[in-house]
Design a protein around this motif. Structure first.
Motif, mmCIF file in Angstrom:
data_model
loop_
_atom_site.group_PDB
_atom_site.id
_atom_site.type_symbol
_atom_site.label_atom_id
_atom_site.label_comp_id
_atom_site.label_asym_id
_atom_site.label_seq_id
_atom_site.Cartn_x
_atom_site.Cartn_y
_atom_site.Cartn_z
ATOM 1 N N ALA A 82 0.861 -1.181 0.000
ATOM 2 C CA ALA A 82 0.000 0.000 0.000
ATOM 3 C C ALA A 82 0.903 1.238 0.000
ATOM 4 N N ILE A 83 0.343 2.361 -0.331
ATOM 5 C CA ILE A 83 1.093 3.614 -0.271
ATOM 6 C C ILE A 83 1.517 3.844 1.177
ATOM 7 N N GLY A 84 2.786 4.142 1.386
ATOM 8 C CA GLY A 84 3.316 4.367 2.724
ATOM 9 C C GLY A 84 3.974 3.153 3.353
ATOM 10 N N ASP A 85 3.785 1.963 2.764
ATOM 11 C CA ASP A 85 4.455 0.773 3.282
ATOM 12 C C ASP A 85 5.965 0.906 3.117
ATOM 13 N N THR A 86 6.689 0.196 3.956
ATOM 14 C CA THR A 86 8.146 0.174 3.825
ATOM 15 C C THR A 86 8.606 -1.206 3.365
ATOM 16 N N TYR A 87 9.759 -1.218 2.730
ATOM 17 C CA TYR A 87 10.399 -2.438 2.253
ATOM 18 C C TYR A 87 11.869 -2.296 2.622
ATOM 19 N N THR A 88 12.367 -3.186 3.485
ATOM 20 C CA THR A 88 13.726 -3.062 4.020
ATOM 21 C C THR A 88 14.519 -4.301 3.644
ATOM 22 N N PHE A 89 15.675 -4.091 3.003
ATOM 23 C CA PHE A 89 16.452 -5.198 2.449
ATOM 24 C C PHE A 89 17.947 -4.929 2.556
ATOM 25 N N ILE A 90 18.726 -5.985 2.341
ATOM 26 C CA ILE A 90 20.189 -5.884 2.336
ATOM 27 C C ILE A 90 20.658 -5.700 0.898
ATOM 28 N N GLN A 91 21.586 -4.777 0.724
ATOM 29 C CA GLN A 91 22.185 -4.561 -0.588
ATOM 30 C C GLN A 91 23.691 -4.590 -0.455
ATOM 31 N N LEU A 92 24.335 -5.142 -1.447
ATOM 32 C CA LEU A 92 25.792 -5.112 -1.564
ATOM 33 C C LEU A 92 26.133 -4.284 -2.787
ATOM 34 N N ASP A 93 27.012 -3.310 -2.620
ATOM 35 C CA ASP A 93 27.585 -2.583 -3.751
ATOM 36 C C ASP A 93 29.053 -2.945 -3.814
ATOM 37 N N LEU A 94 29.463 -3.568 -4.906
ATOM 38 C CA LEU A 94 30.883 -3.798 -5.134
ATOM 39 C C LEU A 94 31.479 -2.479 -5.604
ATOM 40 N N ILE A 95 32.619 -2.107 -5.045
ATOM 41 C CA ILE A 95 33.255 -0.822 -5.320
ATOM 42 C C ILE A 95 34.549 -1.082 -6.084
ATOM 43 N N ASP A 96 34.800 -0.273 -7.132
ATOM 44 C CA ASP A 96 36.007 -0.464 -7.938
ATOM 45 C C ASP A 96 36.393 0.854 -8.593
ATOM 46 N N GLN A 97 37.650 0.913 -8.996
ATOM 47 C CA GLN A 97 38.145 2.075 -9.737
ATOM 48 C C GLN A 97 38.577 1.613 -11.120
ATOM 49 N N TYR A 98 38.195 2.386 -12.134
ATOM 50 C CA TYR A 98 38.526 2.047 -13.522
ATOM 51 C C TYR A 98 38.819 3.331 -14.280
ATOM 52 N N GLU A 99 40.010 3.393 -14.848
ATOM 53 C CA GLU A 99 40.443 4.551 -15.636
ATOM 54 C C GLU A 99 40.203 5.871 -14.898
ATOM 55 N N GLY A 100 40.531 5.892 -13.613
ATOM 56 C CA GLY A 100 40.460 7.123 -12.831
ATOM 57 C C GLY A 100 39.132 7.426 -12.179
ATOM 58 N N ASP A 101 38.093 6.691 -12.526
ATOM 59 C CA ASP A 101 36.781 6.923 -11.915
ATOM 60 C C ASP A 101 36.413 5.774 -10.988
ATOM 61 N N TRP A 102 35.697 6.115 -9.932
ATOM 62 C CA TRP A 102 35.188 5.120 -8.997
ATOM 63 C C TRP A 102 33.762 4.761 -9.384
ATOM 64 N N GLY A 103 33.450 3.471 -9.245
ATOM 65 C CA GLY A 103 32.117 3.021 -9.599
ATOM 66 C C GLY A 103 31.653 1.897 -8.707
ATOM 67 N N HIS A 104 30.453 1.430 -8.990
ATOM 68 C CA HIS A 104 29.854 0.381 -8.158
ATOM 69 C C HIS A 104 28.978 -0.525 -9.007
ATOM 70 N N LYS A 105 28.749 -1.717 -8.481
ATOM 71 C CA LYS A 105 27.808 -2.677 -9.056
ATOM 72 C C LYS A 105 26.891 -3.127 -7.928
ATOM 73 N N PRO A 106 25.602 -2.761 -7.984
ATOM 74 C CA PRO A 106 24.674 -3.129 -6.908
ATOM 75 C C PRO A 106 24.163 -4.561 -7.060
ATOM 76 N N LEU A 107 24.067 -5.253 -5.927
ATOM 77 C CA LEU A 107 23.508 -6.607 -5.868
ATOM 78 C C LEU A 107 22.585 -6.668 -4.653
ATOM 79 N N SER A 108 21.369 -7.120 -4.851
ATOM 80 C CA SER A 108 20.460 -7.239 -3.714
ATOM 81 C C SER A 108 20.528 -8.645 -3.142
ATOM 82 N N GLU A 109 20.082 -8.776 -1.917
ATOM 83 C CA GLU A 109 20.063 -10.085 -1.273
ATOM 84 C C GLU A 109 19.245 -11.083 -2.084
ATOM 85 N N GLU A 110 18.164 -10.637 -2.689
ATOM 86 C CA GLU A 110 17.305 -11.541 -3.458
ATOM 87 C C GLU A 110 18.071 -12.269 -4.557
#
Length: 120
Positions: A58-86
């Motif tokens: 319903a509108i206003g409900d919450t959804y709480t989950f675990i997320q993993l972001d892998l962190i890396d640097q490539y050609e001078g920029d920092w980035g991430h790849k998100p992965l959810s627990e699901e």
């Protein structure tokens, strides 16, 4: 999802990933986080603004989950790849305390393997 590289500094990337944000469909806040090497583990709470976008919410409900972001640097920029627990990330650096904080998107197999990894 793939990798997204957009920040000249790791600190800037982490600041963005941990900051609350809002869209037309949800508000997002990180309620806990830890950085383990190149793994940013977060407990994310969404407050939903549209009915039915996650299961039968319903509108206003919450959804709480675990997320993993892998962190890396490539050609001078920092980035991430998100992965959810699901998706069952094949990483086990998540703090056990996060399990109680995140009742949604539960992957029982991954949670059991995480507990086993912490016992080893």
């Amino acid at each position: 999802m793939g990798w997204s590289y957009s920040h000249p500094t790791q600190a800037g990337l982490l600041q963005q990933l941990l900051a609350p944000d809002s869209t037309f469909s949800r508000d997002r806040e990180v309620i806990a986080h830890t950085l383990v090497g190149n793994q940013l583990w977060t407990v994310v709470r969404l407050t939903l603004k549209i009915k039915g976008i996650v299961k039968d919410n319903a509108i206003g409900d919450t959804y709480t989950f675990i997320q993993l972001d892998l962190i890396d640097q490539y050609e001078g920029d920092w980035g991430h790849k998100p992965l959810s627990e699901e998706t069952g990330p094949l990483y086990y650096g998540c703090p056990l305390s996060f399990l109680e904080m995140a009742p949604d998107g539960v992957n029982k197999d991954w949670r059991n393997k995480l507990r086993e990894a912490h016992q080893a």
